[in-house]
Design a protein around this motif. Sequence first.
Motif, PDB file in Angstrom:
ATOM      1  N   ILE A 114      -4.688   3.375   6.941  1.00  0.00           N
ATOM      2  CA  ILE A 114      -3.800   3.826   8.018  1.00  0.00           C
ATOM      3  C   ILE A 114      -4.500   3.695   9.372  1.00  0.00           C
ATOM      4  CG2 ILE A 114      -2.607   5.861   8.985  1.00  0.00           C
ATOM      5  CD1 ILE A 114      -2.036   6.701   6.014  1.00  0.00           C
ATOM      6  N   GLN A 115      -5.741   4.182   9.452  1.00  0.00           N
ATOM      7  CA  GLN A 115      -6.502   4.081  10.708  1.00  0.00           C
ATOM      8  C   GLN A 115      -6.653   2.623  11.146  1.00  0.00           C
ATOM      9  OE1 GLN A 115     -10.223   6.023   9.613  1.00  0.00           O
ATOM     10  NE2 GLN A 115      -9.652   7.924  10.661  1.00  0.00           N
ATOM     11  N   MET A 116      -7.038   1.783  10.215  1.00  0.00           N
ATOM     12  CA  MET A 116      -7.291   0.374  10.564  1.00  0.00           C
ATOM     13  C   MET A 116      -5.996  -0.354  10.926  1.00  0.00           C
ATOM     14  SD  MET A 116     -10.107  -0.673   7.688  1.00  0.00           S
ATOM     15  CE  MET A 116     -11.773  -0.010   7.676  1.00  0.00           C
ATOM     16  N   SER A 117      -4.899   0.008  10.244  1.00  0.00           N
ATOM     17  CA  SER A 117      -3.608  -0.620  10.547  1.00  0.00           C
ATOM     18  C   SER A 117      -3.170  -0.264  11.957  1.00  0.00           C
ATOM     19  CB  SER A 117      -2.532  -0.156   9.559  1.00  0.00           C
ATOM     20  OG  SER A 117      -2.911  -0.464   8.251  1.00  0.00           O
ATOM     21  N   LYS A 118      -3.290   1.015  12.295  1.00  0.00           N
ATOM     22  CA  LYS A 118      -2.897   1.461  13.643  1.00  0.00           C
ATOM     23  C   LYS A 118      -3.712   0.746  14.714  1.00  0.00           C
ATOM     24  CE  LYS A 118      -1.060   6.040  12.559  1.00  0.00           C
ATOM     25  NZ  LYS A 118      -1.456   7.452  12.350  1.00  0.00           N
ATOM     26  N   ALA A 119      -5.007   0.593  14.447  1.00  0.00           N
ATOM     27  CA  ALA A 119      -5.880  -0.082  15.420  1.00  0.00           C
ATOM     28  C   ALA A 119      -5.441  -1.530  15.646  1.00  0.00           C
ATOM     29  CB  ALA A 119      -7.331  -0.033  14.954  1.00  0.00           C
ATOM     30  N   LYS A 120      -4.793  -2.116  14.644  1.00  0.00           N
ATOM     31  CA  LYS A 120      -4.312  -3.502  14.755  1.00  0.00           C
ATOM     32  C   LYS A 120      -2.858  -3.561  15.224  1.00  0.00           C
ATOM     33  CE  LYS A 120      -7.673  -6.152  12.957  1.00  0.00           C
ATOM     34  NZ  LYS A 120      -8.273  -7.221  13.785  1.00  0.00           N
ATOM     35  N   GLY A 121      -2.252  -2.392  15.465  1.00  0.00           N
ATOM     36  CA  GLY A 121      -0.851  -2.362  15.870  1.00  0.00           C
ATOM     37  C   GLY A 121       0.103  -2.671  14.733  1.00  0.00           C
ATOM     38  N   LEU A 122      -0.332  -2.446  13.494  1.00  0.00           N
ATOM     39  CA  LEU A 122       0.515  -2.720  12.331  1.00  0.00           C
ATOM     40  C   LEU A 122       1.148  -1.414  11.848  1.00  0.00           C
ATOM     41  CD1 LEU A 122      -2.112  -4.868  10.377  1.00  0.00           C
ATOM     42  CD2 LEU A 122      -0.196  -5.761  11.727  1.00  0.00           C
ATOM     43  N   ASP A 123       2.266  -1.553  11.142  1.00  0.00           N
ATOM     44  CA  ASP A 123       2.912  -0.373  10.564  1.00  0.00           C
ATOM     45  C   ASP A 123       2.153   0.003   9.277  1.00  0.00           C
ATOM     46  OD1 ASP A 123       4.480   1.443   9.211  1.00  0.00           O
ATOM     47  OD2 ASP A 123       6.380   0.385   9.594  1.00  0.00           O
ATOM     48  N   PRO A 124       1.465   1.144   9.281  1.00  0.00           N
ATOM     49  CA  PRO A 124       0.624   1.506   8.126  1.00  0.00           C
ATOM     50  C   PRO A 124       1.402   1.567   6.817  1.00  0.00           C
ATOM     51  CG  PRO A 124       0.248   3.016   9.949  1.00  0.00           C
ATOM     52  CD  PRO A 124       1.415   2.170  10.340  1.00  0.00           C
ATOM     53  N   GLU A 125       2.672   1.986   6.880  1.00  0.00           N
ATOM     54  CA  GLU A 125       3.468   2.091   5.643  1.00  0.00           C
ATOM     55  C   GLU A 125       3.683   0.722   5.010  1.00  0.00           C
ATOM     56  OE1 GLU A 125       7.185   4.314   5.316  1.00  0.00           O
ATOM     57  OE2 GLU A 125       6.342   5.713   6.799  1.00  0.00           O
ATOM     58  N   VAL A 126       3.966  -0.248   5.876  1.00  0.00           N
ATOM     59  CA  VAL A 126       4.177  -1.618   5.391  1.00  0.00           C
ATOM     60  C   VAL A 126       2.882  -2.144   4.772  1.00  0.00           C
ATOM     61  CG1 VAL A 126       4.714  -3.989   6.085  1.00  0.00           C
ATOM     62  CG2 VAL A 126       5.989  -2.069   7.082  1.00  0.00           C
ATOM     63  N   VAL A 127       1.771  -1.893   5.446  1.00  0.00           N
ATOM     64  CA  VAL A 127       0.477  -2.379   4.952  1.00  0.00           C
ATOM     65  C   VAL A 127       0.154  -1.740   3.604  1.00  0.00           C
ATOM     66  CG1 VAL A 127      -2.003  -2.488   5.421  1.00  0.00           C
ATOM     67  CG2 VAL A 127      -0.373  -2.853   7.290  1.00  0.00           C
ATOM     68  N   LEU A 128       0.322  -0.428   3.525  1.00  0.00           N
ATOM     69  CA  LEU A 128      -0.003   0.281   2.266  1.00  0.00           C
ATOM     70  C   LEU A 128       0.832  -0.221   1.090  1.00  0.00           C
ATOM     71  CD1 LEU A 128      -0.528   3.936   3.550  1.00  0.00           C
ATOM     72  CD2 LEU A 128      -2.231   2.500   2.411  1.00  0.00           C
ATOM     73  N   LYS A 129       2.085  -0.575   1.377  1.00  0.00           N
ATOM     74  CA  LYS A 129       2.959  -1.087   0.303  1.00  0.00           C
ATOM     75  C   LYS A 129       2.474  -2.413  -0.251  1.00  0.00           C
ATOM     76  CE  LYS A 129       7.524   0.915   0.952  1.00  0.00           C
ATOM     77  NZ  LYS A 129       7.743   1.429   2.326  1.00  0.00           N
ATOM     78  N   ARG A 130       1.690  -3.140   0.547  1.00  0.00           N
ATOM     79  CA  ARG A 130       1.248  -4.470   0.116  1.00  0.00           C
ATOM     80  C   ARG A 130      -0.130  -4.446  -0.547  1.00  0.00           C
ATOM     81  NH1 ARG A 130       3.158  -9.131   4.188  1.00  0.00           N
ATOM     82  NH2 ARG A 130       3.340 -10.145   2.159  1.00  0.00           N
ATOM     83  N   ILE A 131      -0.747  -3.278  -0.598  1.00  0.00           N
ATOM     84  CA  ILE A 131      -2.076  -3.175  -1.214  1.00  0.00           C
ATOM     85  C   ILE A 131      -1.954  -2.502  -2.578  1.00  0.00           C
ATOM     86  CG2 ILE A 131      -4.416  -2.243  -0.956  1.00  0.00           C
ATOM     87  CD1 ILE A 131      -4.029  -2.405   2.082  1.00  0.00           C
ATOM     88  N   HIS A 132      -2.303  -3.230  -3.626  1.00  0.00           N
ATOM     89  CA  HIS A 132      -2.169  -2.748  -5.010  1.00  0.00           C
ATOM     90  C   HIS A 132      -3.568  -2.412  -5.526  1.00  0.00           C
ATOM     91  CE1 HIS A 132       1.901  -4.619  -4.920  1.00  0.00           C
ATOM     92  NE2 HIS A 132       1.276  -5.455  -4.101  1.00  0.00           N
TER      93      HIS A 132
END
Length: 277
Positions: A114-132
């Motif tokens: 979540i921290q790293m996604s925010k720093a990149k301007g990405l939606d953390p929820e979307v990113v988390l959904k793609r990490i298995h």
Amino acid sequence: MKIYRESAEGSATKIIAAARKSADIGNFETGEEILERRKGVSKLTSGSKNLDNLLGGGFETQSITEFFGEFGSGKTQIMHQAAVNATMPAETGGFDCDVLIIDTENTFRPERIIQMSKAKGLDPEVVLKRIHVARAYNSHHQILLAERASELAKEFPIRLLIVDSLTSHFRSEYMGRGALSERQQLLNRHMHELLKFSTIYNAVIAVTNQVSARPDVFFGDPTAPIGGNIVGHTATFRIYLRKSKGGKRIARLIDSPYLPEGETVIQVSEDGITDGV
Ligand code: ADP
Ligand code: MG
């Protein structure tokens, strides 16, 4: 070979299909075919330009990149950052893909994603959904999970597979010289399974490895990575990490088949892996 004539997406799909076919049957490939497959290699940004440059542009697909270093040297942070970056579009150095993490030490932290996604301007929820994430409870389980990775890859576009840590289970389960050859044999099989995945799916494989704290048992060098020759010969890129001042880490490229040895500095902060200032 005429099947690779078109460029971009169509061609990549055909390369993948051809690699899958030859891996399944255990076929030989001609040099021409390998060259064509190598043209499909792409690079994933690490988050640090310094580190990308050291790696010749980033983490390479169709090969294994290994980070080794002592506890706290930043290996797991680099893996988290790679996972976030892989979900980004190609324009920003990502693969717009899903990620598979085999977590052997229970160190995956969604909060860090979540921290790293925010720093990149990405939606953390979307990113988390793609990490298995798959927890591996022992070395046998870890090998099994790697073998099953291709099942997940049929459902999701996995182009980054992380094993963090590659060696910890093997190290604790196969102690001493008597167990060394069995351990090396299993590690060898595991590494080749990972390499096969990287070829078939044109994926990046990123693994972490500790340095030996038992020089009496592991090859005499207290800063030697675990796994000795087996891991060393299968990983295409090996990076040795060590701590420096103020969240900085020194990354040294060791033993690359076509890049010069070298060192660079990266920064580990709340935002993740960067060049720092
Ligand atoms: P290892 O090489 O053992 O996997 P890690 O990648 O877990 O090491 O690195 C841990 C280090 O990463 C910590 O000691 C700290 O310096 C840094 N770190 C972890 N989380 C954060 C954070 N949220 N903000 C800043 N630094 C962090
Ligand atoms: Mg770790």
